[in-house]
Enzyme design. Structure first.
Site, PDB file in Angstrom:
ATOM      1  N   ASP A 180       0.815  -1.219   0.000  1.00  0.00           N
ATOM      2  CA  ASP A 180       0.000   0.000   0.000  1.00  0.00           C
ATOM      3  C   ASP A 180       0.845   1.265   0.000  1.00  0.00           C
ATOM      4  OD1 ASP A 180       0.890  -0.551   2.548  1.00  0.00           O
ATOM      5  OD2 ASP A 180      -0.978  -0.042   3.557  1.00  0.00           O
ATOM      6  N   ASP A 231       7.223   3.741   2.987  1.00  0.00           N
ATOM      7  CA  ASP A 231       7.528   4.857   3.886  1.00  0.00           C
ATOM      8  C   ASP A 231       9.041   4.864   4.117  1.00  0.00           C
ATOM      9  OD1 ASP A 231       7.555   6.785   5.905  1.00  0.00           O
ATOM     10  OD2 ASP A 231       5.692   6.100   6.778  1.00  0.00           O
ATOM     11  N   SER A 232       9.507   4.222   5.172  1.00  0.00           N
ATOM     12  CA  SER A 232      10.959   4.146   5.388  1.00  0.00           C
ATOM     13  C   SER A 232      11.608   3.137   4.435  1.00  0.00           C
ATOM     14  CB  SER A 232      11.258   3.730   6.832  1.00  0.00           C
ATOM     15  OG  SER A 232      10.978   2.354   7.019  1.00  0.00           O
ATOM     16  N   GLY A 233      10.805   2.194   3.931  1.00  0.00           N
ATOM     17  CA  GLY A 233      11.336   1.151   3.058  1.00  0.00           C
ATOM     18  C   GLY A 233      11.838  -0.075   3.800  1.00  0.00           C
ATOM     19  N   THR A 238      10.250  -2.379   5.525  1.00  0.00           N
ATOM     20  CA  THR A 238       9.445  -3.588   5.317  1.00  0.00           C
ATOM     21  C   THR A 238       9.822  -4.249   3.991  1.00  0.00           C
ATOM     22  OG1 THR A 238       7.631  -2.491   6.488  1.00  0.00           O
ATOM     23  CG2 THR A 238       7.081  -4.471   5.216  1.00  0.00           C
ATOM     24  N   ASP A 247      -4.217   2.048   7.939  1.00  0.00           N
ATOM     25  CA  ASP A 247      -4.854   2.212   9.242  1.00  0.00           C
ATOM     26  C   ASP A 247      -4.124   3.201  10.146  1.00  0.00           C
ATOM     27  OD1 ASP A 247      -2.547   0.491   9.771  1.00  0.00           O
ATOM     28  OD2 ASP A 247      -3.437   0.208  11.749  1.00  0.00           O
ATOM     29  N   ARG A 301      -9.283   1.568   7.962  1.00  0.00           N
ATOM     30  CA  ARG A 301      -8.910   0.807   6.768  1.00  0.00           C
ATOM     31  C   ARG A 301     -10.046   0.748   5.742  1.00  0.00           C
ATOM     32  NH1 ARG A 301      -4.069  -2.071   7.795  1.00  0.00           N
ATOM     33  NH2 ARG A 301      -3.810  -2.784   9.930  1.00  0.00           N
TER      34      ARG A 301
HETATM   35  C1  PRP Z   1       2.710  -0.288   7.004  1.00  0.00           C
HETATM   36  C2  PRP Z   1       2.361  -0.240   5.532  1.00  0.00           C
HETATM   37  C3  PRP Z   1       3.596  -0.789   4.875  1.00  0.00           C
HETATM   38  C4  PRP Z   1       4.713  -0.389   5.812  1.00  0.00           C
HETATM   39  C5  PRP Z   1       5.449   0.761   5.228  1.00  0.00           C
HETATM   40  O1  PRP Z   1       2.423  -1.569   7.463  1.00  0.00           O
HETATM   41  O2  PRP Z   1       1.217  -1.014   5.256  1.00  0.00           O
HETATM   42  O3  PRP Z   1       3.543  -2.199   4.796  1.00  0.00           O
HETATM   43  O4  PRP Z   1       4.105  -0.023   7.047  1.00  0.00           O
HETATM   44  O5  PRP Z   1       6.398   1.280   6.116  1.00  0.00           O
HETATM   45  P1  PRP Z   1       7.964   1.196   5.877  1.00  0.00           P
HETATM   46  O6  PRP Z   1       8.240   1.557   4.433  1.00  0.00           O
HETATM   47  O7  PRP Z   1       8.481   2.246   6.832  1.00  0.00           O
HETATM   48  O8  PRP Z   1       8.441  -0.178   6.227  1.00  0.00           O
HETATM   49  P2  PRP Z   1       2.190  -1.881   9.019  1.00  0.00           P
HETATM   50  O9  PRP Z   1       3.487  -2.389   9.605  1.00  0.00           O
HETATM   51  O10 PRP Z   1       1.567  -0.711   9.685  1.00  0.00           O
HETATM   52  O11 PRP Z   1       1.187  -3.094   8.960  1.00  0.00           O
HETATM   53  P3  PRP Z   1      -0.253  -3.189   8.257  1.00  0.00           P
HETATM   54  O12 PRP Z   1       0.004  -3.351   6.764  1.00  0.00           O
HETATM   55  O13 PRP Z   1      -0.855  -4.414   8.857  1.00  0.00           O
HETATM   56  O14 PRP Z   1      -1.037  -1.941   8.550  1.00  0.00           O
END
Ligand code: PRP
Length: 183
Positions: free
Chosen positions: A109, A112-114, A116, A168, A174
């Site tokens: 979705d 952000d920081s990348g 994940t 969320d 969501r």
């Molecule tokens: C959020 C979002 C991305 C991730 C992005 O997931 O859905 O997967 O963070 O952040 P990053 O680029 O800094 O890693 P979250 O961990 O909140 O879980 P969710 O998808 O269950 O909401």
């Protein structure tokens, strides 16, 4: 449709403004579907959806792709109930589909920081896919931790805390059919 009244069940948070409305999202998702269709003329395509945030986007996106594909899911989390990435990416569900020899497209979705995606790209690469790429609905372009380019991007995201269309805040919002920032 610019705001939702404050509701105590939403922990005092309310929608501040609509960032991308339903029509903007639908148009962009349809275009992404065409891009993906054109980019994979041959081979097996597996769209690997990151949950939970990717579930609404992916459900719409796969229906806009005009070629055979498979779908599986990854559950990873890094934020918990806070608004800042913890950097502690945990894999809660690992896909059962064999990735070897397939074109694997990770569907996210928001980048952000990348953190994940960096962790997931490293992990999925060890499973010997024919190719491995990323499709994200939104990109904040502050992903200092991501060493891969993102092949398919829906929107450039503003640097606000965004909810809706799968995203969320503490598990709320969501279900909103649009993407909004929080007050
Ligand atoms: C959020 C979002 C991305 C991730 C992005 O997931 O859905 O997967 O963070 O952040 P990053 O680029 O800094 O890693 P979250 O961990 O909140 O879980 P969710 O998808 O269950 O909401």
């Amino acid at each position: 449709m610019t705001s939702i009244p404050a509701d105590p069940r939403l922990m005092g948070r309310a929608v501040k403004r609509i960032v991308f409305d339903q029509q903007q999202i639908a148009d962009r998702v349809a275009a992404l579907g065409r891009e993906i269709t054109a980019a994979y003329p041959d081979g097996d395509l597996l769209m690997l959806v990151l949950l939970k945030g990717g579930f609404v986007f992916a459900a719409d996106l796969v229906r806009q792709v005009g070629r055979p594909l498979q779908v599986d899911f990854i559950v990873a989390t890094s934020y918990g109930a806070g608004q800042v990435s913890s950097g502690n990416v945990r894999l809660l569900y690992d896909p059962e589909t064999n990735l070897e020899g397939k074109h694997v497209l990770l569907v996210e979705d928001i980048v952000d920081s990348g953190r994940t995606l960096q962790k997931l790209m490293e992990l999925m690469q060890t499973r010997r896919p024919a190719s491995l790429a990323i499709c994200t609905l939104m990109h904040k372009h502050i992903a200092e931790h991501l060493q891969h380019t993102v092949k398919f991007v829906g929107f450039e995201a503003p640097s606000e805390f965004l909810v809706g269309y799968g995203l969320d805040h503490a598990e709320h919002f969501r279900h909103l059919p649009y993407i909004a920032s929080l007050a």
